[in-house]
Design a protein around this motif. Structure first.
Motif, PDB file in Angstrom:
ATOM      1  N   VAL A   1     -62.368 -38.001  14.679  1.00 32.16           N
ATOM      2  CA  VAL A   1     -61.448 -39.141  14.577  1.00 32.16           C
ATOM      3  C   VAL A   1     -61.922 -40.123  13.504  1.00 32.16           C
ATOM      4  N   ILE A   2     -63.208 -40.475  13.547  1.00 34.33           N
ATOM      5  CA  ILE A   2     -63.750 -41.420  12.563  1.00 34.33           C
ATOM      6  C   ILE A   2     -63.611 -40.868  11.148  1.00 34.33           C
ATOM      7  N   THR A   3     -63.987 -39.612  10.983  1.00 30.76           N
ATOM      8  CA  THR A   3     -63.921 -39.009   9.653  1.00 30.76           C
ATOM      9  C   THR A   3     -62.482 -38.867   9.187  1.00 30.76           C
ATOM     10  N   GLY A   4     -61.575 -38.580  10.119  1.00 32.53           N
ATOM     11  CA  GLY A   4     -60.167 -38.479   9.752  1.00 32.53           C
ATOM     12  C   GLY A   4     -59.612 -39.794   9.233  1.00 32.53           C
ATOM     13  N   VAL A   5     -60.002 -40.899   9.868  1.00 37.86           N
ATOM     14  CA  VAL A   5     -59.551 -42.217   9.399  1.00 37.86           C
ATOM     15  C   VAL A   5     -60.098 -42.503   7.997  1.00 37.86           C
ATOM     16  N   ILE A   6     -61.375 -42.191   7.788  1.00 37.12           N
ATOM     17  CA  ILE A   6     -61.982 -42.413   6.465  1.00 37.12           C
ATOM     18  C   ILE A   6     -61.296 -41.555   5.406  1.00 37.12           C
ATOM     19  N   ALA A   7     -61.056 -40.290   5.731  1.00 36.11           N
ATOM     20  CA  ALA A   7     -60.384 -39.403   4.781  1.00 36.11           C
ATOM     21  C   ALA A   7     -58.961 -39.873   4.504  1.00 36.11           C
ATOM     22  N   LEU A   8     -58.287 -40.410   5.529  1.00 38.94           N
ATOM     23  CA  LEU A   8     -56.931 -40.929   5.335  1.00 38.94           C
ATOM     24  C   LEU A   8     -56.931 -42.108   4.377  1.00 38.94           C
ATOM     25  N   LEU A   9     -57.882 -43.023   4.551  1.00 40.62           N
ATOM     26  CA  LEU A   9     -57.966 -44.173   3.651  1.00 40.62           C
ATOM     27  C   LEU A   9     -58.253 -43.727   2.216  1.00 40.62           C
ATOM     28  N   ALA A  10     -59.134 -42.736   2.074  1.00 41.42           N
ATOM     29  CA  ALA A  10     -59.429 -42.224   0.733  1.00 41.42           C
ATOM     30  C   ALA A  10     -58.196 -41.585   0.104  1.00 41.42           C
ATOM     31  N   SER A  11     -57.442 -40.827   0.894  1.00 42.98           N
ATOM     32  CA  SER A  11     -56.245 -40.177   0.356  1.00 42.98           C
ATOM     33  C   SER A  11     -55.176 -41.202  -0.016  1.00 42.98           C
ATOM     34  N   LEU A  12     -55.048 -42.262   0.781  1.00 40.59           N
ATOM     35  CA  LEU A  12     -54.088 -43.316   0.439  1.00 40.59           C
ATOM     36  C   LEU A  12     -54.491 -44.026  -0.851  1.00 40.59           C
ATOM     37  N   SER A  13     -55.788 -44.214  -1.043  1.00 41.94           N
ATOM     38  CA  SER A  13     -56.263 -44.841  -2.280  1.00 41.94           C
ATOM     39  C   SER A  13     -55.943 -43.962  -3.485  1.00 41.94           C
ATOM     40  N   TYR A  14     -56.192 -42.665  -3.355  1.00 45.60           N
ATOM     41  CA  TYR A  14     -55.872 -41.749  -4.449  1.00 45.60           C
ATOM     42  C   TYR A  14     -54.370 -41.724  -4.719  1.00 45.60           C
ATOM     43  N   SER A  15     -53.567 -41.778  -3.667  1.00 42.73           N
ATOM     44  CA  SER A  15     -52.116 -41.774  -3.852  1.00 42.73           C
ATOM     45  C   SER A  15     -51.663 -43.015  -4.610  1.00 42.73           C
ATOM     46  N   GLU A  16     -52.223 -44.163  -4.242  1.00 42.40           N
ATOM     47  CA  GLU A  16     -51.851 -45.410  -4.912  1.00 42.40           C
ATOM     48  C   GLU A  16     -52.279 -45.396  -6.375  1.00 42.40           C
ATOM     49  N   LEU A  17     -53.514 -44.962  -6.632  1.00 46.69           N
ATOM     50  CA  LEU A  17     -54.003 -44.921  -8.010  1.00 46.69           C
ATOM     51  C   LEU A  17     -53.229 -43.894  -8.835  1.00 46.69           C
ATOM     52  N   GLY A  18     -52.900 -42.766  -8.212  1.00 45.04           N
ATOM     53  CA  GLY A  18     -52.147 -41.752  -8.930  1.00 45.04           C
ATOM     54  C   GLY A  18     -50.751 -42.211  -9.309  1.00 45.04           C
ATOM     55  N   SER A  19     -50.127 -43.011  -8.451  1.00 43.60           N
ATOM     56  CA  SER A  19     -48.799 -43.538  -8.782  1.00 43.60           C
ATOM     57  C   SER A  19     -48.880 -44.651  -9.822  1.00 43.60           C
ATOM     58  N   MET A  20     -49.975 -45.411  -9.818  1.00 46.56           N
ATOM     59  CA  MET A  20     -50.151 -46.467 -10.818  1.00 46.56           C
ATOM     60  C   MET A  20     -50.499 -45.899 -12.183  1.00 46.56           C
TER      61      MET A  20
END
Length: 284
Positions: free
Chosen positions: A96-115
Motif C-alpha cells: 500500500v505504501i509503495t503503491g501510493v509513492i509510485a502513484l505520486l511519481a506517475s502523476l508527476s511524470y504525467s504532469e511534466l510530460g504534458s507540460m
C-alpha cells in the motif's frame, strides 16, 4: 636597482592578479553552465520546430506497457523474498505504501510530460527545472538504473526457466549455463565463484527482446499486451485457486518481532520491504 625591483614586483603582482581573474572568470562560467536552465519558452519553441514523433500507440497499448512494467519478475520474485526476509504478513502494508509513492511519481511524470511533450524524459525535465549539470547527471543515472533493472529481471527470468525445465523434464539445466561466473551471496554479503561460464537464458531473452524492439513499436506493444493479459490471467487463477488454502494463523503476528537489526521484521522490516516492492513496481 630598487626601482627595477619595484617594477618587477609590480609586474609579478599584475600577472598574479590577471591569473586570479582568469581563474575566477573560468570558475564563474563553469558554475554558470552547471546551473544553466533551459527556459520553458525556448523549450516550447524547440518542440514546435521539431518534427513530432509518430504516435503509433493507442491508450490500451500504453496501459499494457505500464502494466507490463509493473507485473513482472519483480512481483513474482521480490515480493516473496521481501515477505520472508523482512516484513512477514505486514508486506500488505508495504504494498500500500509503495503503491501510493509510485502513484505520486506517475502523476508527476504525467504532469511534466504534458507540460514538456518532448523526447528526453527526465533529462528534459531536469534541464528545465534544475540546470544542465544535474540533467546530465540524472540522465546517465537513469540509463544505469534501467541497465541494472534489466539485468535483474533477465536473471530472475532465467532462474525460473531453469526451474521449469527441471520440473517438467529429466534434463537438468540448473547445473549448466544458467549463472554468471561470479554471483552475489545475500546471506554472506560477498561475491562467490559459481563454477559456471555464462547465463545463456538471460542473454537469449535479452537478444530476443532487442530484436523485437528493433522491428517496430506497434508490434512490440501488441506482443507486450498479449503477455500482460496472460500474466493477469495466471495471477487471477492463482488467487482464486489458493483462496481455500489461506491459513489465517499465518497472519498472527502481523508484525513479527524485530530481531535486533533494522531490516529484520517489525515496523522497520516492513519499511525495508517497501524498497523491494518499489523496485518490483518500477522494473516489473
Amino acid at each position: 636597482m630598487s626601482a627595477d625591483i619595484s617594477v618587477d614586483n609590480n609586474s609579478m603582482i599584475r600577472s598574479e592578479h590577471n591569473a586570479t581573474q582568469r581563474v575566477l572568470y573560468c570558475t564563474k562560467v563553469f558554475f554558470k553552465r552547471l546551473i544553466a536552465r533551459k527556459p520553458m519558452d525556448i523549450l516550447q519553441a524547440e518542440i514546435d520546430t521539431r518534427n513530432e514523433l509518430r504516435r503509433d500507440l493507442n491508450w490500451i497499448q500504453l496501459l499494457g506497457i505500464g502494466l507490463g512494467a509493473t507485473i513482472g519478475a519483480g512481483i513474482f520474485v521480490l515480493s516473496g523474498q521481501a515477505a520472508a526476509q523482512y516484513s512477514g504478513p505486514s508486506i500488505i502494508i508495504s504494498f500500500v505504501i509503495t503503491g501510493v509513492i509510485a502513484l505520486l511519481a506517475s502523476l508527476s511524470y504525467s504532469e511534466l510530460g504534458s507540460m514538456m511533450p518532448s523526447s528526453g524524459s527526465v533529462y528534459t525535465y531536469t534541464h528545465a527545472a534544475l540546470g544542465e549539470y544535474l540533467a546530465w547527471f540524472i540522465g546517465w543515472n537513469t540509463g544505469l538504473l534501467y541497465l541494472f533493472g534489466v539485468l535483474t529481471v533477465t536473471v530472475a527470468w532465467s532462474k525460473h526457466v531453469a526451474m521449469f525445465v527441471d520440473i517438467v523434464s529429466d534434463y537438468n539445466v540448473t547445473n549448466m549455463t544458467v549463472q554468471a561466473p561470479v554471483a552475489w551471496d545475500e546471506e554472506k554479503e560477498r561475491f562467490f565463484v559459481t563454477g559456471q561460464a555464462i547465463n545463456l537464458p538471460a542473454i537469449g531473452i535479452t537478444i530476443a527482446i532487442t530484436i523485437l524492439l528493433l522491428i517496430q513499436i506497434r508490434q512490440t506493444a501488441i506482443v507486450n499486451l498479449v503477455l500482460v493479459v496472460f500474466k493477469i490471467i495466471i495471477i487471477l487463477i492463482f488467487i482464486f485457486a489458493c483462496c481455500n488454502y489461506v491459513n489465517r494463523e499465518n497472519y498472527n503476528p502481523f508484525f513479527p518481532p524485530n530481531k535486533g537489526s533494522f531490516d529484520e521484521y517489525g515496523v522497520t522490516g516492513m519499511l525495508q520491504a517497501c524498497t523491494y516492492i518499489f523496485f518490483a513496481y518500477v522494473f516489473g
